[in-house]
Design a protein around this motif. Structure first.
Motif, PDB file in Angstrom:
ATOM      1  N   SER A 107     -10.091   2.420   6.282  1.00 40.85           N
ATOM      2  CA  SER A 107     -10.051   4.102   6.466  1.00 40.85           C
ATOM      3  C   SER A 107      -8.847   4.716   6.055  1.00 40.85           C
ATOM      4  N   GLU A 108      -7.856   3.816   5.941  1.00 38.16           N
ATOM      5  CA  GLU A 108      -6.465   4.477   5.630  1.00 38.16           C
ATOM      6  C   GLU A 108      -6.198   4.502   4.189  1.00 38.16           C
ATOM      7  N   THR A 109      -6.890   3.829   3.426  1.00 43.28           N
ATOM      8  CA  THR A 109      -6.751   4.121   2.019  1.00 43.28           C
ATOM      9  C   THR A 109      -7.181   5.329   1.380  1.00 43.28           C
ATOM     10  N   PHE A 110      -6.727   5.707   0.271  1.00 45.19           N
ATOM     11  CA  PHE A 110      -7.108   6.978  -0.508  1.00 45.19           C
ATOM     12  C   PHE A 110      -8.433   6.977  -1.056  1.00 45.19           C
ATOM     13  N   VAL A 111      -8.817   5.778  -1.494  1.00 44.23           N
ATOM     14  CA  VAL A 111     -10.162   5.670  -2.160  1.00 44.23           C
ATOM     15  C   VAL A 111     -11.156   6.076  -1.061  1.00 44.23           C
ATOM     16  N   ARG A 112     -11.102   5.278   0.210  1.00 46.76           N
ATOM     17  CA  ARG A 112     -12.179   5.400   1.307  1.00 46.76           C
ATOM     18  C   ARG A 112     -12.189   6.850   1.602  1.00 46.76           C
ATOM     19  N   ARG A 113     -11.127   7.508   1.761  1.00 44.17           N
ATOM     20  CA  ARG A 113     -10.965   8.822   2.357  1.00 44.17           C
ATOM     21  C   ARG A 113     -11.429   9.813   1.401  1.00 44.17           C
ATOM     22  N   ASP A 128       0.860  -1.205  -0.029  1.00 41.28           N
ATOM     23  CA  ASP A 128       0.181   0.044   0.011  1.00 41.28           C
ATOM     24  C   ASP A 128       0.828   1.259  -0.134  1.00 41.28           C
ATOM     25  N   ASN A 129       0.252   2.543   0.111  1.00 41.40           N
ATOM     26  CA  ASN A 129       1.080   3.488  -0.192  1.00 41.40           C
ATOM     27  C   ASN A 129       1.790   3.806   0.820  1.00 41.40           C
ATOM     28  N   THR A 186     -18.589  12.938  -9.216  1.00 39.68           N
ATOM     29  CA  THR A 186     -18.854  12.914  -7.673  1.00 39.68           C
ATOM     30  C   THR A 186     -17.523  13.102  -6.824  1.00 39.68           C
ATOM     31  N   LEU A 187     -16.696  11.918  -7.278  1.00 38.69           N
ATOM     32  CA  LEU A 187     -15.476  11.919  -6.617  1.00 38.69           C
ATOM     33  C   LEU A 187     -14.240  12.397  -7.582  1.00 38.69           C
ATOM     34  N   GLY A 188     -14.508  12.733  -8.685  1.00 33.68           N
ATOM     35  CA  GLY A 188     -13.144  13.361  -9.272  1.00 33.68           C
ATOM     36  C   GLY A 188     -12.343  12.287 -10.039  1.00 33.68           C
ATOM     37  N   GLU A 189     -11.039  12.655 -10.022  1.00 37.46           N
ATOM     38  CA  GLU A 189     -10.238  11.763 -10.857  1.00 37.46           C
ATOM     39  C   GLU A 189      -8.844  11.714  -9.810  1.00 37.46           C
ATOM     40  N   ALA A 190      -8.085  10.506  -9.811  1.00 33.46           N
ATOM     41  CA  ALA A 190      -6.955  10.422  -8.989  1.00 33.46           C
ATOM     42  C   ALA A 190      -5.824  10.166  -9.965  1.00 33.46           C
ATOM     43  N   ARG A 191      -4.627  10.759  -9.315  1.00 31.96           N
ATOM     44  CA  ARG A 191      -3.411  10.730  -9.996  1.00 31.96           C
ATOM     45  C   ARG A 191      -2.385   9.600  -9.591  1.00 31.96           C
ATOM     46  N   ILE A 192      -1.810   8.944 -10.365  1.00 29.93           N
ATOM     47  CA  ILE A 192      -0.676   8.073 -10.215  1.00 29.93           C
ATOM     48  C   ILE A 192       0.563   8.982 -10.293  1.00 29.93           C
ATOM     49  N   VAL A 193       1.571   8.739  -9.402  1.00 28.94           N
ATOM     50  CA  VAL A 193       2.941   9.026  -9.394  1.00 28.94           C
ATOM     51  C   VAL A 193       3.924   7.905  -9.170  1.00 28.94           C
ATOM     52  N   VAL A 194       5.233   8.590  -9.746  1.00 32.40           N
ATOM     53  CA  VAL A 194       6.084   7.545  -9.472  1.00 32.40           C
ATOM     54  C   VAL A 194       7.295   8.247  -8.271  1.00 32.40           C
ATOM     55  N   LEU A 217      -0.791   5.819  -5.956  1.00 33.24           N
ATOM     56  CA  LEU A 217      -1.801   6.857  -5.941  1.00 33.24           C
ATOM     57  C   LEU A 217      -1.071   8.133  -5.049  1.00 33.24           C
ATOM     58  N   GLU A 218      -1.180   9.322  -5.884  1.00 33.59           N
ATOM     59  CA  GLU A 218      -0.558  10.582  -5.132  1.00 33.59           C
ATOM     60  C   GLU A 218      -1.047  10.604  -3.668  1.00 33.59           C
ATOM     61  N   PRO A 219      -0.084  10.624  -2.856  1.00 33.43           N
ATOM     62  CA  PRO A 219      -0.420  10.888  -1.481  1.00 33.43           C
ATOM     63  C   PRO A 219      -0.931  12.352  -1.138  1.00 33.43           C
TER      64      PRO A 219
END
Length: 306
Positions: free
Chosen positions: A210-216, A139-140, A276-284, A158-160
């Protein structure tokens, strides 16, 4: 400024920096001395020189251990990338840089490993058959720890958010994905247009803990809408691949971050939650201060081209 005047940093040595960082991390002169093969008094003397040079106290004794001051914390954050950069020079210059094969240690999430990252890694391997890949999943939070600890070279995640972003890492935007609702086949909500978050109230949901980005992202969106009824989460997972597997077994409706045409979603009904939730960005991500070898840069480029 007179270029002939000595730099304020000219009295610093690499050994002093290493000693300071080791004492900071271990909160003990004795433990740091054992790690470095030196004596505690010699470490104390080097740290004391640093304190005189900077004009501040760096550590205070608390019982048998030492605790760092706020000045020491700022100094440690500034020195971390310097040490990492020095260490990485051995990977790009000299015999170690020319030796083959070389292993790149990559840590990613499970879903992206099974979907969009397989193609760029296969293309990279065709160009660099001499370079091996050690592919880990985490996980992140753990991925950032592995990079900071030197146990991985690159992380794709996923971008933190700022409060979850490690100051020890560099982050490069790679590509975008979106939040999706996924349904078992013939689920009535899959045809609802538009699909709103409130439509999911009362549905058994499968989503990250609760600590995942999707849930937050989901909880924040519900909070913004001041939803009167809470969502019914029946299964919490730590990655989207597990969420998809649960939906496939008809355990409930899943909410993930991914791509609508992803291979893992084949046979399921998928609806975008972009509005409703928008987009998510993946980062390296990689360790701050590290000079990436050319082959690693090529792998980063291949991932960003996804």
């Amino acid at each position: 400024m007179n270029s002939h005047l000595p730099s304020r940093a000219s009295d610093l040595t690499i050994q002093q920096i290493q000693i300071f960082c080791e004492v900071f991390d271990r909160q003990s002169y004795a433990e740091a001395a054992r790690q470095l093969g030196l004596t505690p008094p010699s470490l104390w003397a080097q740290v004391h020189q640093l304190e005189r040079r900077y004009g501040v106290a760096l550590f205070r004794k608390v019982g048998r251990r030492v605790t760092h001051t706020p000045d020491a914390e700022q100094l440690r954050d500034a020195l971390r990338p310097i040490l990492a950069g020095l260490e990485s020079t051995f990977d790009i210059v000299g015999p170690a840089a020319r030796s083959q094969p070389r292993t790149i240690r990559l840590v990613t999430g499970m879903r992206m490993a099974l979907e969009e990252l397989a193609v760029p890694l296969a293309a990279f391997r065709q160009l660099h058959a001499e370079v091996s890949i050690r592919w880990l999943h985490a996980d992140n939070r753990r991925a950032q720890e592995l990079i900071a600890e030197g146990q991985a070279d690159l992380a794709v995640m996923l971008e933190p958010t700022p409060e979850w972003r490690s100051p020890q890492l560099e982050f490069l935007p790679a590509y975008r994905i979106e939040y999706l609702a996924i349904f078992p086949t013939r689920h009535p909500l899959a045809k609802k247009n538009p699909l709103r978050l409130t439509d999911l109230v009362g549905e058994p949901l499968i989503v990250g803990h609760s600590e995942t980005f999707v849930r937050r992202a989901l909880d924040f969106a519900m909070h913004q809408r001041q939803a009167a009824n809470p969502l019914q989460v029946v299964i919490e997972t730590d990655n989207s691949a597990l969420t998809i597997a649960c939906v496939r077994q008809r355990m409930g409706v899943g909410i993930i971050a991914g791509r609508e045409g992803g291979e893992l979603l084949r046979g399921l009904q998928v609806r975008s939650l972009r509005t409703t939730l928008g987009e998510a960005r993946i980062v390296v991500a990689w360790k701050r201060g590290v000079l990436l070898p050319d082959t690693t840069v090529e792998l980063v480029d291949a991932i960003c081209a996804t």
